[in-house]
Design a protein around this motif. Structure first.
Motif, PDB file in Angstrom:
ATOM      1  N   GLU A  43      -2.564  68.927  -9.021  1.00 33.09           N
ATOM      2  CA  GLU A  43      -2.267  67.834  -8.547  1.00 33.09           C
ATOM      3  C   GLU A  43      -2.509  65.816  -8.506  1.00 33.09           C
ATOM      4  O   GLU A  43      -1.811  64.886  -8.192  1.00 33.09           O
ATOM      5  CB  GLU A  43      -3.114  67.931  -7.143  1.00 33.09           C
ATOM      6  N   TYR A  44      -3.663  66.106  -8.816  1.00 32.29           N
ATOM      7  CA  TYR A  44      -4.160  64.794  -9.345  1.00 32.29           C
ATOM      8  C   TYR A  44      -3.651  63.094 -10.221  1.00 32.29           C
ATOM      9  O   TYR A  44      -3.492  62.660 -10.528  1.00 32.29           O
ATOM     10  CB  TYR A  44      -5.688  65.121 -10.043  1.00 32.29           C
ATOM     11  N   GLU A  45      -2.712  64.853 -11.190  1.00 30.87           N
ATOM     12  CA  GLU A  45      -2.640  64.211 -11.988  1.00 30.87           C
ATOM     13  C   GLU A  45      -1.406  63.533 -11.814  1.00 30.87           C
ATOM     14  O   GLU A  45      -0.916  62.424 -12.645  1.00 30.87           O
ATOM     15  CB  GLU A  45      -1.867  65.057 -13.747  1.00 30.87           C
TER      16      GLU A  45
ATOM     17  N   HIS B 292      -1.328  56.471  -4.891  1.00 31.08           N
ATOM     18  CA  HIS B 292      -0.005  56.104  -5.868  1.00 31.08           C
ATOM     19  C   HIS B 292       0.389  57.038  -6.796  1.00 31.08           C
ATOM     20  O   HIS B 292      -0.491  57.966  -6.896  1.00 31.08           O
ATOM     21  CB  HIS B 292      -0.856  55.045  -6.973  1.00 31.08           C
ATOM     22  N   GLY B 293       1.872  57.447  -6.982  1.00 25.61           N
ATOM     23  CA  GLY B 293       2.080  58.382  -7.816  1.00 25.61           C
ATOM     24  C   GLY B 293       2.334  59.668  -6.560  1.00 25.61           C
ATOM     25  O   GLY B 293       3.558  59.038  -5.037  1.00 25.61           O
TER      26      GLY B 293
ATOM     27  N   VAL C  21       5.776  56.044 -11.778  1.00 23.14           N
ATOM     28  CA  VAL C  21       5.386  57.246 -12.155  1.00 23.14           C
ATOM     29  C   VAL C  21       4.151  57.049 -13.094  1.00 23.14           C
ATOM     30  O   VAL C  21       4.118  56.537 -13.800  1.00 23.14           O
ATOM     31  CB  VAL C  21       6.387  57.609 -13.221  1.00 23.14           C
ATOM     32  N   ILE C  22       2.697  58.044 -12.810  1.00 21.29           N
ATOM     33  CA  ILE C  22       1.645  57.996 -13.939  1.00 21.29           C
ATOM     34  C   ILE C  22       1.282  58.409 -14.342  1.00 21.29           C
ATOM     35  O   ILE C  22      -0.116  58.589 -15.456  1.00 21.29           O
ATOM     36  CB  ILE C  22       0.225  56.905 -12.292  1.00 21.29           C
TER      37      ILE C  22
ATOM     38  N   LYS D 184       6.783  61.222 -22.560  1.00 15.36           N
ATOM     39  CA  LYS D 184       6.556  59.988 -21.984  1.00 15.36           C
ATOM     40  C   LYS D 184       6.797  60.225 -20.285  1.00 15.36           C
ATOM     41  O   LYS D 184       5.965  61.533 -19.568  1.00 15.36           O
ATOM     42  CB  LYS D 184       8.824  60.506 -22.484  1.00 15.36           C
ATOM     43  N   PRO D 185       6.600  58.821 -19.576  1.00 14.47           N
ATOM     44  CA  PRO D 185       6.004  59.021 -18.394  1.00 14.47           C
ATOM     45  C   PRO D 185       7.402  60.033 -17.503  1.00 14.47           C
ATOM     46  O   PRO D 185       8.900  60.225 -17.672  1.00 14.47           O
ATOM     47  CB  PRO D 185       7.145  57.001 -17.579  1.00 14.47           C
ATOM     48  N   ALA D 186       6.480  60.893 -16.872  1.00 13.11           N
ATOM     49  CA  ALA D 186       7.094  62.056 -16.081  1.00 13.11           C
ATOM     50  C   ALA D 186       5.989  62.618 -15.401  1.00 13.11           C
ATOM     51  O   ALA D 186       4.876  62.516 -15.336  1.00 13.11           O
ATOM     52  CB  ALA D 186       8.117  63.268 -16.684  1.00 13.11           C
TER      53      ALA D 186
END
Length: 342
Positions: free
Chosen positions: A158-160, A243-244, A261-262, A270-272
């Motif tokens: 969840e934090y990710e 954020h996110g 997208v963090i 890749k950012p996702a």
């Protein structure tokens, strides 16, 4: 009437996907004494079924925890049904931040030992002695102080994908493990202001009571969690410090809060920040996958799983027999989880 669902979940899911009735997704919880949880559960099931409520509700001696959706036209009927079942008229109903109405497709109401599994066996623990509530504005103000520590009481996945500025992660898959970890991690900050938060408030409320039980003094928790915070930010024009994406435990798997997208794809890097369950039903791993990898690996987490889903259905069923998936989530720190794409 039957006190449980008798239609296959596959059929129910197809129904809700085709249904054009506007629905509202919301969550709520309330800690209060329920002497006969089974009887309470059966009465509530009857009341909510007739107004079309879908979702997941846990009942225990310590209270109720619910994530549901309701036809928008029946929202007032929902409130009256809840008030008739010992819930206060000032009960906070957290309306979803980013909602398509397809969050749930069946009504499950289960009796559990606790409404949030905590591993607490200390008879001296008192849930009524909890930290101080803070609203969005108070949260922002407190986090500006140098002697304030912000703790995220959600799971690592969840934090990710989204969290508050300066928030400390308690790296764990379960709330049960997080509580003692949070106490250990915060020992050097025992005299500081400690603000805890979670998705809707239920975990951080209990965590705040646990820290007070362990000798901490200045403990706060975000009222209504991230969901209520984001709604307050929108309604009152307050600065947003989250954020996110906010991870949610329903079919959506996330609510978009900001465009940032963090996180990164667990396969290509890749950012996702889109969580998916592996398309292989013998795996069903929860992980982050970008659109390119979804196409390349057919929604699977690994080549092995991709090959598995292309086997004849009968062979897949045979190989799935006896498999216990448990809590199958991707965690970079645990080598036992998957041989992801090298």
């Amino acid at each position: 009437m039957a006190l449980h669902n008798r239609v296959s979940r596959k059929e129910l899911k197809e129904r809700i996907l085709k249904d054009t009735t506007p629905r509202t997704t919301l969550s709520f919880y309330h800690y209060f004494k329920i002497d006969e949880p089974v009887s309470y559960r059966n009465q509530l099931y009857k009341a909510l079924s007739v107004i079309g409520v879908l979702g997941r509700i846990y009942i225990a001696n310590e209270g109720i925890n619910a994530q549901i959706s309701v036809p928008a036209g029946n929202f007032e009927q929902l409130k009256q049904a809840l008030y008739a079942h010992q819930l206060p008229e000032d009960l906070r109903l957290n309306i979803a931040v980013d909602d398509d109405g397809k969050s749930f497709y069946v009504l499950d109401i289960k009796v559990r030992e606790k409404i949030v599994a905590d591993g607490i066996n200390d008879p001296g623990f008192d849930m009524s002695k909890k930290g101080k509530y803070v609203n969005a504005q108070e949260f922002n103000s407190l986090t500006e102080l140098s002697d304030t520590i912000v703790i995220d009481m959600r799971n690592h996945y969840e934090y990710e994908v989204g969290h508050f500025e300066k928030a400390i992660e308690v790296p764990s898959d379960t709330f049960r493990d997080q509580l003692p970890m949070a106490v250990d991690m915060m020992q050097e900050h025992i005299d500081k202001n400690i603000i805890m938060y979670c998705t809707g408030g239920i975990r951080c409320e209990k965590a705040s009571a646990y820290l007070l039980h362990k000798g901490f003094k200045n403990v706060y928790h975000l009222e209504g969690g991230i969901i209520n915070y984001v709604n307050q930010v929108k309604e009152k024009g307050i600065k947003n410090k989250f954020h996110g994406k906010n991870f949610v435990f329903d079919q959506r798997l996330g609510e978009r809060v900001t465009d940032e997208v963090i996180a990164r794809c667990h396969q290509c890097g890749k950012p996702a920040d889109t969580h998916v369950n592996c398309a292989n039903d013998a795996c069903h791993l929860l992980f982050i996958q970008c659109e390119e990898c979804r196409k390349q690996y057919d929604g699977c987490c690994s080549v092995n799983c991709q090959e598995f889903i292309h086997l004849p259905e009968e062979e897949q069923k045979e190989r799935r027999k006896g498999i216990d998936l448990g809590r199958n989530v991707f965690n970079k720190s645990r080598s036992r989880l998957r041989n992801l794409i090298k």
